[in-house]
Write an enzyme that holds these catalytic residues in place. Structure first.
Site, PDB file in Angstrom:
ATOM      1  N   ALA A  92      61.192  22.159  33.922  1.00  0.00           N
ATOM      2  CA  ALA A  92      61.394  22.411  35.354  1.00  0.00           C
ATOM      3  C   ALA A  92      60.657  21.338  36.144  1.00  0.00           C
ATOM      4  CB  ALA A  92      60.891  23.794  35.745  1.00  0.00           C
ATOM      5  N   GLU A 112      72.407  23.776  32.913  1.00  0.00           N
ATOM      6  CA  GLU A 112      71.144  24.473  32.610  1.00  0.00           C
ATOM      7  C   GLU A 112      71.171  25.888  33.178  1.00  0.00           C
ATOM      8  OE1 GLU A 112      67.936  20.831  32.395  1.00  0.00           O
ATOM      9  OE2 GLU A 112      68.489  21.566  34.357  1.00  0.00           O
TER      10      GLU A 112
HETATM   11  C1  5RP Z   1      66.862  18.337  34.109  1.00  0.00           C
HETATM   12  C2  5RP Z   1      65.741  19.258  34.414  1.00  0.00           C
HETATM   13  C3  5RP Z   1      64.471  19.012  33.659  1.00  0.00           C
HETATM   14  O1  5RP Z   1      64.216  20.140  32.887  1.00  0.00           O
HETATM   15  C4  5RP Z   1      63.357  18.782  34.653  1.00  0.00           C
HETATM   16  O2  5RP Z   1      63.688  17.639  35.441  1.00  0.00           O
HETATM   17  C5  5RP Z   1      62.018  18.532  33.935  1.00  0.00           C
HETATM   18  O3  5RP Z   1      62.046  17.321  33.240  1.00  0.00           O
HETATM   19  P1  5RP Z   1      60.808  16.770  32.432  1.00  0.00           P
HETATM   20  O4  5RP Z   1      60.548  17.724  31.298  1.00  0.00           O
HETATM   21  O5  5RP Z   1      61.244  15.411  31.977  1.00  0.00           O
HETATM   22  O6  5RP Z   1      59.624  16.703  33.368  1.00  0.00           O
HETATM   23  O7  5RP Z   1      65.813  20.144  35.210  1.00  0.00           O
HETATM   24  O8  5RP Z   1      67.948  18.543  34.961  1.00  0.00           O
END
Ligand code: 5RP
Length: 236
Positions: A92, A112
């Site tokens: 997230a 998602e």
């Molecule tokens: C993708 C998402 C990812 O889960 C969110 O951006 C978190 O990414 P990261 O684990 O690289 O910090 O929502 O659409």
């Protein structure tokens, strides 16, 4: 010298690995998108390879998750074939004290939300930098938009008080194109006092496919952080 980026990477790796440890034999698992989920997919593949668990099938939330699952040897299934999703594990961009999320930093929030929302348990994996007191403090709300409707949707988002920016590619000229062939508008609304209301309002704009507000979907939050030089994971 250890940089902040190194510490965040260590925290993401620790929380991803711990989440993979919650998968048991026979489960259908929603495979999230992003760098934290990538560590989880790698660790899950390693557990399968070592024979620690078996008969696990994954449902990917993106092209990235599909590629990683194949790379690490996780058998895949689809929403047409699987009767249930036991556990979804996904990252997230913001998590507030009510477990409301902003997602979509990787432009994968539409798939998602489908996969994470269908799961019996949705486990969120984040490093501590993602925790906020008020949603919208640090991250804009990603909105997936059909290309032919980008201009009127951006006008509608401005009329709602938002500051919309069309997301542009990195090492690719022009806008980011999602796995569905659409575009993403990142909208800064400032602090969001009514995430559920805003989620509905955004999805009511003709041309909007889905937005990155995840309200009432997350069951458990695992938080990774590096304390005194050691990666630790706690439940939020
Ligand atoms: C993708 C998402 C990812 O889960 C969110 O951006 C978190 O990414 P990261 O684990 O690289 O910090 O929502 O659409």
């Amino acid at each position: 010298m250890t940089t902040d980026a190194d510490l965040i990477k260590q925290a993401k790796q620790a929380v991803g690995r711990q989440a993979a440890g919650r998968v048991t034999s026979g489960m259908v698992v929603g495979l999230g998108t992003g760098s934290t989920s990538a560590f989880m997919i790698q660790a899950l593949g390693e557990r399968l390879h070592q024979g620690d668990i078996k008969d696990v099938r994954g449902i990917p939330t993106s092209f990235q998750a599909t590629v990683l699952a194949r790379q690490y040897g996780i058998p895949l299934t689809t929403l047409d074939e699987a009767e249930r999703i036991d556990l979804a594990i996904d990252g997230a961009d913001e998590v507030d004290p009510n477990k409301t999320l902003i997602k979509g930093g990787g432009a994968a929030h539409t798939r998602e939300k489908i996969v994470d929302g269908l799961a019996e348990t949705f486990l969120v994996v984040v490093d501590a930098s993602k925790l906020v007191d008020r949603l919208g403090s640090t991250f804009p709300v990603p909105v997936e938009v059909l290309p032919m409707a980008v201009t009127p949707v951006m006008r509608a988002l401005k009329a709602l008080g938002g500051d919309p920016i069309l997301r542009m590619g990195v090492k690719k000229d022009g806008p980011v194109i999602t796995d569905q062939g659409n575009m993403v508008v990142d909208v800064q609304f400032g602090v969001i006092s009514d995430p559920a209301g805003l989620e509905r309002t955004l999805n009511n704009i003709p041309g909007v496919l889905e937005n990155g507000l995840f309200v009432g979907l997350a069951d458990q939050i695992l938080v990774g952080e590096v304390v005194d030089g050691r990666p630790q994971v706690r439940e939020f």
